[in-house]
Design a protein around this motif. Sequence first.
Motif, PDB file in Angstrom:
ATOM      1  N   SER A  33       0.830  -1.258   0.020  1.00 42.04           N
ATOM      2  CA  SER A  33      -0.149  -0.063  -0.020  1.00 42.04           C
ATOM      3  C   SER A  33       0.867   1.140  -0.039  1.00 42.04           C
ATOM      4  CB  SER A  33      -0.884   0.033   1.172  1.00 42.04           C
ATOM      5  OG  SER A  33      -1.912  -1.008   1.233  1.00 42.04           O
ATOM      6  N   GLY A  34       0.466   2.284  -0.500  1.00 36.87           N
ATOM      7  CA  GLY A  34       0.928   3.487  -0.404  1.00 36.87           C
ATOM      8  C   GLY A  34      -0.380   4.507   0.310  1.00 36.87           C
ATOM      9  N   ARG A  35       0.347   5.756   0.438  1.00 33.15           N
ATOM     10  CA  ARG A  35      -0.659   6.532   1.342  1.00 33.15           C
ATOM     11  C   ARG A  35      -1.479   7.435   0.480  1.00 33.15           C
ATOM     12  NH1 ARG A  35       4.268   6.665   3.513  1.00 33.15           N
ATOM     13  NH2 ARG A  35       4.801   8.620   2.821  1.00 33.15           N
ATOM     14  N   SER A  36      -1.260   7.569  -0.922  1.00 28.13           N
ATOM     15  CA  SER A  36      -1.773   8.268  -1.711  1.00 28.13           C
ATOM     16  C   SER A  36      -1.750   7.771  -3.105  1.00 28.13           C
ATOM     17  CB  SER A  36      -1.227   9.898  -1.623  1.00 28.13           C
ATOM     18  OG  SER A  36      -0.019  10.058  -1.837  1.00 28.13           O
ATOM     19  N   THR A  37      -2.424   8.823  -3.879  1.00 31.78           N
ATOM     20  CA  THR A  37      -2.330   8.063  -5.293  1.00 31.78           C
ATOM     21  C   THR A  37      -0.801   8.551  -5.917  1.00 31.78           C
ATOM     22  OG1 THR A  37      -3.478  10.171  -5.944  1.00 31.78           O
ATOM     23  CG2 THR A  37      -4.774   8.150  -5.960  1.00 31.78           C
ATOM     24  N   ARG A  38      -0.462   9.558  -5.317  1.00 29.51           N
ATOM     25  CA  ARG A  38       0.979  10.278  -5.767  1.00 29.51           C
ATOM     26  C   ARG A  38       2.032   9.249  -5.435  1.00 29.51           C
ATOM     27  NH1 ARG A  38       2.255  16.243  -4.713  1.00 29.51           N
ATOM     28  NH2 ARG A  38       3.666  16.368  -6.405  1.00 29.51           N
ATOM     29  N   GLN A  39       1.861   8.629  -4.120  1.00 23.13           N
ATOM     30  CA  GLN A  39       2.890   7.804  -3.767  1.00 23.13           C
ATOM     31  C   GLN A  39       2.746   6.467  -4.293  1.00 23.13           C
ATOM     32  OE1 GLN A  39       2.636   6.213   0.384  1.00 23.13           O
ATOM     33  NE2 GLN A  39       5.053   5.819   0.377  1.00 23.13           N
ATOM     34  N   VAL A  40       1.815   6.114  -4.686  1.00 21.51           N
ATOM     35  CA  VAL A  40       1.312   4.702  -5.517  1.00 21.51           C
ATOM     36  C   VAL A  40       2.128   4.739  -6.878  1.00 21.51           C
ATOM     37  CG1 VAL A  40      -0.335   3.169  -6.479  1.00 21.51           C
ATOM     38  CG2 VAL A  40      -0.529   3.875  -4.038  1.00 21.51           C
ATOM     39  N   ALA A  41       1.652   5.887  -7.522  1.00 18.55           N
ATOM     40  CA  ALA A  41       2.453   6.093  -8.706  1.00 18.55           C
ATOM     41  C   ALA A  41       3.862   6.166  -8.714  1.00 18.55           C
ATOM     42  CB  ALA A  41       1.704   7.177  -9.381  1.00 18.55           C
ATOM     43  N   ALA A  42       4.339   6.997  -7.851  1.00 22.29           N
ATOM     44  CA  ALA A  42       5.678   7.165  -7.886  1.00 22.29           C
ATOM     45  C   ALA A  42       6.528   5.823  -7.300  1.00 22.29           C
ATOM     46  CB  ALA A  42       6.037   8.175  -6.535  1.00 22.29           C
ATOM     47  N   MET A  43       5.809   4.957  -6.614  1.00 21.48           N
ATOM     48  CA  MET A  43       6.605   3.653  -5.992  1.00 21.48           C
ATOM     49  C   MET A  43       6.484   2.807  -7.400  1.00 21.48           C
ATOM     50  SD  MET A  43       5.384   2.697  -2.413  1.00 21.48           S
ATOM     51  CE  MET A  43       3.872   2.943  -2.405  1.00 21.48           C
ATOM     52  N   ALA A  44       5.478   2.851  -8.173  1.00 23.77           N
ATOM     53  CA  ALA A  44       5.291   1.862  -9.060  1.00 23.77           C
ATOM     54  C   ALA A  44       6.271   2.241 -10.330  1.00 23.77           C
ATOM     55  CB  ALA A  44       3.831   2.040  -9.702  1.00 23.77           C
ATOM     56  N   GLN A  45       6.461   3.483 -10.579  1.00 26.35           N
ATOM     57  CA  GLN A  45       7.457   3.926 -11.526  1.00 26.35           C
ATOM     58  C   GLN A  45       8.725   3.787 -11.297  1.00 26.35           C
ATOM     59  OE1 GLN A  45       5.803   8.012 -11.840  1.00 26.35           O
ATOM     60  NE2 GLN A  45       5.005   7.597 -13.986  1.00 26.35           N
ATOM     61  N   LEU A  47       9.692   1.420  -9.283  1.00 21.07           N
ATOM     62  CA  LEU A  47      10.021  -0.202  -9.077  1.00 21.07           C
ATOM     63  C   LEU A  47      10.413  -0.644 -10.632  1.00 21.07           C
ATOM     64  CD1 LEU A  47      10.363  -2.848  -7.660  1.00 21.07           C
ATOM     65  CD2 LEU A  47       7.860  -2.729  -7.799  1.00 21.07           C
ATOM     66  N   ALA A  48       9.395  -0.116 -11.666  1.00 18.23           N
ATOM     67  CA  ALA A  48       9.666  -0.673 -12.879  1.00 18.23           C
ATOM     68  C   ALA A  48      10.922  -0.096 -13.537  1.00 18.23           C
ATOM     69  CB  ALA A  48       8.525   0.104 -13.909  1.00 18.23           C
ATOM     70  N   GLU A  49      11.223   0.887 -13.099  1.00 15.52           N
ATOM     71  CA  GLU A  49      12.839   1.456 -13.687  1.00 15.52           C
ATOM     72  C   GLU A  49      13.663   0.432 -12.883  1.00 15.52           C
ATOM     73  OE1 GLU A  49      13.334   5.599 -12.960  1.00 15.52           O
ATOM     74  OE2 GLU A  49      11.635   6.404 -13.846  1.00 15.52           O
ATOM     75  N   ARG A  50      13.796   0.226 -11.718  1.00 10.66           N
ATOM     76  CA  ARG A  50      14.811  -0.341 -11.080  1.00 10.66           C
ATOM     77  C   ARG A  50      14.818  -1.839 -11.687  1.00 10.66           C
ATOM     78  NH1 ARG A  50      12.866   1.944  -5.306  1.00 10.66           N
ATOM     79  NH2 ARG A  50      14.303   3.889  -5.169  1.00 10.66           N
ATOM     80  N   ILE A  51      13.722  -2.488 -12.011  1.00 10.50           N
ATOM     81  CA  ILE A  51      13.613  -3.717 -12.647  1.00 10.50           C
ATOM     82  C   ILE A  51      14.223  -3.663 -13.787  1.00 10.50           C
ATOM     83  CG2 ILE A  51      12.128  -5.593 -13.529  1.00 10.50           C
ATOM     84  CD1 ILE A  51      10.045  -4.864 -11.273  1.00 10.50           C
TER      85      ILE A  51
END
Length: 106
Positions: A33-45, A47-51
């Motif tokens: 979980s992320g605290r907000s849509t902004r955090q969810v989007a940032a974490m996803a982006q 993570l995708a870049e790191r992978i």
Amino acid sequence: MVLKSLDDDQAQEVVTIPLAGKSSIADYMVVASGRSTRQVAAMAQKLAERIKHSGHGPVRIEGLPAADWVLIDAGDVVVHIFRPEVRSFYNLERMWAFGDTAPAAA
């Protein structure tokens, strides 16, 4: 690497679900979980870049524009990042826990 990335980005309530023998879609599912849509989007982006930069190939991302629930398909690992309310509603952990817990009393 997935768990470290989520931890670095302050993901909340990270759960890893082994899928071996349950599904052929992946070996593991990670739900966070992320605290907000902004955090969810940032974490996803991130993570995708790191992978991608770690040499594990391209990933598919679904749900990024709304960022209520973002799915990251990294092949052997599928990651779901939710806002807390959306995670509670869908309750993926319970859905995928079949066989791991005793059935509820009728």
